[in-house]
Design a protein around this motif. Sequence first.
Motif, mmCIF file in Angstrom:
data_model
loop_
_atom_site.group_PDB
_atom_site.id
_atom_site.type_symbol
_atom_site.label_atom_id
_atom_site.label_comp_id
_atom_site.label_asym_id
_atom_site.label_seq_id
_atom_site.Cartn_x
_atom_site.Cartn_y
_atom_site.Cartn_z
ATOM 1 N N LYS A 86 0.870 -1.197 -0.083
ATOM 2 C CA LYS A 86 -0.250 0.020 0.214
ATOM 3 C C LYS A 86 0.685 1.237 0.041
ATOM 4 O O LYS A 86 0.385 2.009 -0.612
ATOM 5 N N GLU A 87 2.055 1.317 0.797
ATOM 6 C CA GLU A 87 2.955 2.353 0.527
ATOM 7 C C GLU A 87 3.545 2.583 -0.523
ATOM 8 O O GLU A 87 3.480 3.818 -1.017
ATOM 9 N N ASP A 88 4.045 1.456 -1.333
ATOM 10 C CA ASP A 88 4.355 1.571 -2.541
ATOM 11 C C ASP A 88 3.310 2.296 -3.586
ATOM 12 O O ASP A 88 3.661 3.122 -4.471
ATOM 13 N N ILE A 89 2.269 1.536 -3.511
ATOM 14 C CA ILE A 89 1.201 2.038 -4.470
ATOM 15 C C ILE A 89 0.742 3.637 -4.265
ATOM 16 O O ILE A 89 0.698 4.414 -5.082
ATOM 17 N N ALA A 90 0.878 3.978 -2.805
ATOM 18 C CA ALA A 90 0.583 5.424 -2.427
ATOM 19 C C ALA A 90 1.592 6.414 -3.161
ATOM 20 O O ALA A 90 1.078 7.401 -3.653
ATOM 21 N N ARG A 91 2.755 5.796 -3.020
ATOM 22 C CA ARG A 91 3.775 6.902 -3.704
ATOM 23 C C ARG A 91 3.628 6.940 -5.113
ATOM 24 O O ARG A 91 4.001 8.057 -5.687
ATOM 25 N N ALA A 92 3.574 5.865 -5.806
ATOM 26 C CA ALA A 92 3.455 5.963 -7.200
ATOM 27 C C ALA A 92 2.181 6.536 -7.887
ATOM 28 O O ALA A 92 2.269 7.419 -8.684
ATOM 29 N N ALA A 93 0.980 6.526 -6.919
ATOM 30 C CA ALA A 93 -0.299 7.290 -7.295
ATOM 31 C C ALA A 93 -0.117 8.683 -6.994
ATOM 32 O O ALA A 93 -0.792 9.728 -7.660
ATOM 33 N N THR A 111 -6.274 4.187 -0.177
ATOM 34 C CA THR A 111 -6.588 5.635 -0.139
ATOM 35 C C THR A 111 -5.918 6.509 1.146
ATOM 36 O O THR A 111 -5.801 7.667 0.834
ATOM 37 N N TYR A 112 -6.243 5.793 2.128
ATOM 38 C CA TYR A 112 -5.747 6.386 3.441
ATOM 39 C C TYR A 112 -4.169 6.512 3.256
ATOM 40 O O TYR A 112 -3.856 7.686 3.706
ATOM 41 N N ALA A 113 -3.388 5.404 2.752
ATOM 42 C CA ALA A 113 -2.064 5.560 2.637
ATOM 43 C C ALA A 113 -1.632 6.732 1.603
ATOM 44 O O ALA A 113 -0.965 7.518 1.817
ATOM 45 N N LEU A 114 -2.496 6.733 0.576
ATOM 46 C CA LEU A 114 -2.120 7.926 -0.490
ATOM 47 C C LEU A 114 -2.626 9.158 0.137
ATOM 48 O O LEU A 114 -1.808 10.218 -0.435
ATOM 49 N N VAL A 222 -7.346 3.468 -10.252
ATOM 50 C CA VAL A 222 -7.798 2.435 -9.358
ATOM 51 C C VAL A 222 -6.450 2.304 -8.506
ATOM 52 O O VAL A 222 -5.240 2.186 -8.952
ATOM 53 N N VAL A 223 -6.474 2.327 -7.117
ATOM 54 C CA VAL A 223 -5.422 1.899 -6.354
ATOM 55 C C VAL A 223 -5.640 0.671 -5.484
ATOM 56 O O VAL A 223 -6.466 0.681 -4.517
ATOM 57 N N ALA A 224 -5.128 -0.465 -5.873
ATOM 58 C CA ALA A 224 -5.321 -1.609 -5.188
ATOM 59 C C ALA A 224 -4.219 -2.678 -5.183
ATOM 60 O O ALA A 224 -3.457 -2.571 -6.074
#
Length: 278
Positions: A86-93, A111-114, A222-224
């Motif tokens: 989730k942290e990796d996804i958040a940084r990329a998004a 989305t909270y991490a984002l 979409v972030v998942a």
Amino acid sequence: MSENQNLLAEQRRALILDEVRKRGGVRVNELTRRLNVSDMTIRRDLDALARQGVIEKVHGGAVPLVGTSTHEPGFEAKSALELTAKEDIARAAAVMAVPGSAIALSGGTTTYALAQQLLDVPDLTVVTNSVRVADVFHGAQRTAAGGGGRAGAATVVLTGGVRTPSDSLVGPVADRAIASLHFDVLFLGVHGISVEAGLSTPNLAEAETNRRFVRAARRVVVVADHTKWGTVGLSSFATLDEVDTFVTDAGLPAGARTQIEEHLPDLVVAGGPADVVL
């Protein structure tokens, strides 16, 4: 799974959960051999995963939770899973949020991490139906106010509505608020994503609220994490064709990547030395 005595509990439980989902069940004695830990440690891990509502304990092991199409784990249960992904996804998004733009963030732990990654993007207008996401921005603003304020802080609009187990606000109040707005980008967390069912959730009211979000956005991101691929909730609210970008993590299998590339313009695989855009 590789054997490693030094795995953190979070990492070990993520490996166990992946194995349960891939194989349809695991036995305690298999996990002790593969992870090189004691029976007691594995049983504690299974107890923790069962409390989070993601597996069901059976004699000698564990199986996936029955009735996943309608089961909706709470925010706390989901927040303990796939933290690194989730942290990796958040940084990329986060790089997709342009300063000064109007964005929407749906509910969910990704989305909270984002939201935490977006605190330094100036002059955002953020519309969200997530109590947790709103708290991230409000908490940062209170902290900044105590130090003399912060220029370019986000303007946050919380939709209102009826609260779900995931701490999202849904229902007619949320739907009417979203229907009157327009977003440059929607960052959307999902319960499940697949070719056949598209984007889905176990909560019928949340499905309608998410439909409104998708209709109101110029771009849908979409972030998942990879565990959401192939999961199908009770109600579908969008097809893959309605998604512009899917940001996930490196755990997504190669076969799934091929399927996604056939249906989506952009797939971003976060994590590793550099994020991969396919």
